[in-house]
Design an enzyme around this catalytic site. Structure first.
Site, short mmCIF file in Angstrom:
data_model
loop_
_atom_site.label_atom_id
_atom_site.label_comp_id
_atom_site.label_asym_id
_atom_site.label_seq_id
_atom_site.Cartn_x
_atom_site.Cartn_y
_atom_site.Cartn_z
N ASN A 45 0.84 -1.19 0.03
CA ASN A 45 -0.01 0.00 0.05
C ASN A 45 0.80 1.21 -0.10
O ASN A 45 2.11 1.10 -0.12
CB ASN A 45 -0.74 -0.12 1.05
CG ASN A 45 0.01 -0.01 2.40
OD1 ASN A 45 0.46 0.91 2.97
ND2 ASN A 45 -0.36 -1.27 3.34
N ASP A 63 -4.14 -6.15 5.29
CA ASP A 63 -5.40 -6.90 5.98
C ASP A 63 -5.16 -8.43 5.49
O ASP A 63 -5.68 -9.25 6.26
CB ASP A 63 -6.70 -6.49 5.73
CG ASP A 63 -6.84 -5.06 6.67
OD1 ASP A 63 -6.31 -5.31 7.70
OD2 ASP A 63 -7.33 -3.87 6.18
N LYS A 66 -10.08 -2.98 18.96
CA LYS A 66 -8.70 -3.48 19.14
C LYS A 66 -8.30 -3.40 20.72
O LYS A 66 -7.23 -4.08 21.10
CB LYS A 66 -7.84 -2.33 18.56
CG LYS A 66 -7.92 -1.97 16.98
CD LYS A 66 -7.03 -2.88 16.13
CE LYS A 66 -7.36 -2.63 14.69
NZ LYS A 66 -6.53 -3.28 13.95
#
Ligand code: CTP
Length: 412
Positions: A213, A282, A350
């Protein structure tokens, strides 16, 4: 604010080829908001002219203890009393010896001797040939200089002006600037061990292709720099990025999310603060081909299957040390809309005390950013600023939370 803004630095140049780097150093100091008063020895004037140094510092250069410009005719007293620090760069072997002996027969060593020693720190950036650097006399003098309270910066290694190769080059201007910032920064994280992930991960499809990315790693590297300057021991686990390692920071280079988890796992046992800025992929291809996938001429595209990567932040946040409070975890969220709502939800998901939201497309690769801090108390915006500035602000926010006080401007 960066630690050098508003500081007055007396920059002393002794004789050496490295004087050319001091011109750039002057520019960087002025750009960082410091004022610079240049003082040169006679030998330094053989290497660079006072004209250049005056032009870059915006102040007339001093070179003689008999300079009659000041009404009291005591430049050594006036210059040393005004300074927040005296930095000798380059500091030659001869000048180191002069400092150690307390000589005072020319302006620069005179003003070093005359400085109020408790209030005006002395830093030296040595520069010399590798044999001179290794000589027992220099070793002895440097040890004595440090014992007398001076901060002796390191040297670089590489090609030297004399044609030899080894230790003794003066640090680059940007490195000296970083050392000065570290020197002046408040030690808000002294004694802390900070672990940071940064950059993208790269998930291989075959030996020459992969999925990654646009994360540049700049935010994580800026936080590492700020945490180091704040006195922490910093380990930076970096995905594939093209950034220099911040001074004094231990760097572990990794490629995939699985590599990153492995590196983090090992380090998280020692850390007291974990900051996950990495843009971890991911998913990864379910398998990576051993050889390059070739076109077979049929026009058929390869069928890629994906599996989910481990969530590094969530894994660490659920560890015994994090849950007992021994390890303080900070997550990042890169969103494209509804920043506050997503950041709040991500913080809960998280299981971290502090989550920092930012708008991904507006920050990836940029030198500036804006952050939204979300914790149990509420949220607070850190307005758009350079990533270095935001790194310093975030470090201050974390230090405040560890110290038990929350910023008064935090919105509920
Ligand atoms: N993170 C991580 N390991 C992963 C994915 C994310 O450690 N496999 C960390 C990032 O470093 C960041 C935080 O988790 O601190 C949020 O990452 P982000 O990708 O924005 O969130 P996701 O949980 O992946 O949620 P979504 O993709 O749905 O936005």
């Amino acid at each position: 604010m960066n630690a050098l803004a508003g500081k007055h630095i007396v920059l002393g140049l002794s004789g050496g080829v490295a004087c050319y780097k001091s011109a750039e150093l002057t520019r960087l100091l002025v750009k960082a908001g410091a004022s610079v008063q240049v003082v040169m020895t006679e030998a330094a004037e053989q290497f660079i002219t006072p004209v250049t140094m005056q032009a870059l510092s915006g102040r007339p250069v001093y070179a003689s203890q008999w300079d009659a410009r000041a009404a009291n005719n005591m430049p050594h007293i006036n210059l040393s009393r005004e300074a927040d620090a005296i930095l000798i760069a380059p500091c030659s072997a001869d000048f180191i010896a002069r400092l150690v002996q307390g000589r005072a027969d020319e302006l620069l060593s005179l003003l070093c001797l005359a400085r109020p020693i408790e209030r005006v720190p002395l830093l030296v950036a040595p520069a010399m040939n590798r044999e001179m650097w290794a000589h027992p006399a220099t070793r002895r003098n440097l040890a004595q200089l440090a014992q007398d309270g001076a901060t002796v910066l390191g040297v670089g290694n590489g090609d030297q002006a004399c044609g030899e190769t080894g230790d003794g080059r003066m640090l680059e201007a940007a490195e000296i600037l970083e050392e000065l910032e570290i020197f002046f920064a408040p030690k808000l994280l002294a004694g802390e061990q900070v672990l940071i992930t940064a950059g993208p991960t790269f998930e291989a499809i075959d030996p020459v292709r992969g999925i990654t990315n646009l994360s540049s790693g700049k935010m994580g590297f800026a936080i590492a720099r700020a945490a180091r300057a704040a006195g922490a021991e910093v380990t930076l686990v970096a995905g594939p990025v093209h950034l220099p390692t911040p001074r004094g920071v231990r760097r572990i280079d990794v490629r995939s999310a699985q590599n990153m988890l492995q590196a983090v796992d090992g380090q998280a046992r020692e850390a007291s603060i974990f900051i996950a800025t990495a843009a971890v992929a991911d998913w990864r291809p379910a398998s990576s081909a051993e050889h390059k996938i070739k076109k077979d001429g049929s026009g058929q595209t390869p069928q890629l299957a994906f599996v989910e990567n481990p969530d590094i932040l969530a894994t660490v946040a659920q560890s015994e040390r994090a849950r007992s409070g021994a390890l303080y975890c900070v997550g990042f969220a890169a969103e494209s809309e509804n920043l506050l709502a997503h950041a709040q939800a991500k913080r809960a998901r998280k299981g971290v005390p502090l989550l920092v939201g930012n708008i991904g497309p507006a920050t990836f690769g940029q030198d500036d950013n804006a952050l939204l801090l979300v914790d149990a108390e509420g949220h607070r915006e850190l307005p758009r600023a350079s990533k270095d500035e935001l790194g310093r602000q975030l470090v201050a926010e974390i230090a405040r939370r560890l110290g038990g006080t929350v910023s008064p401007t935090f919105a509920r």
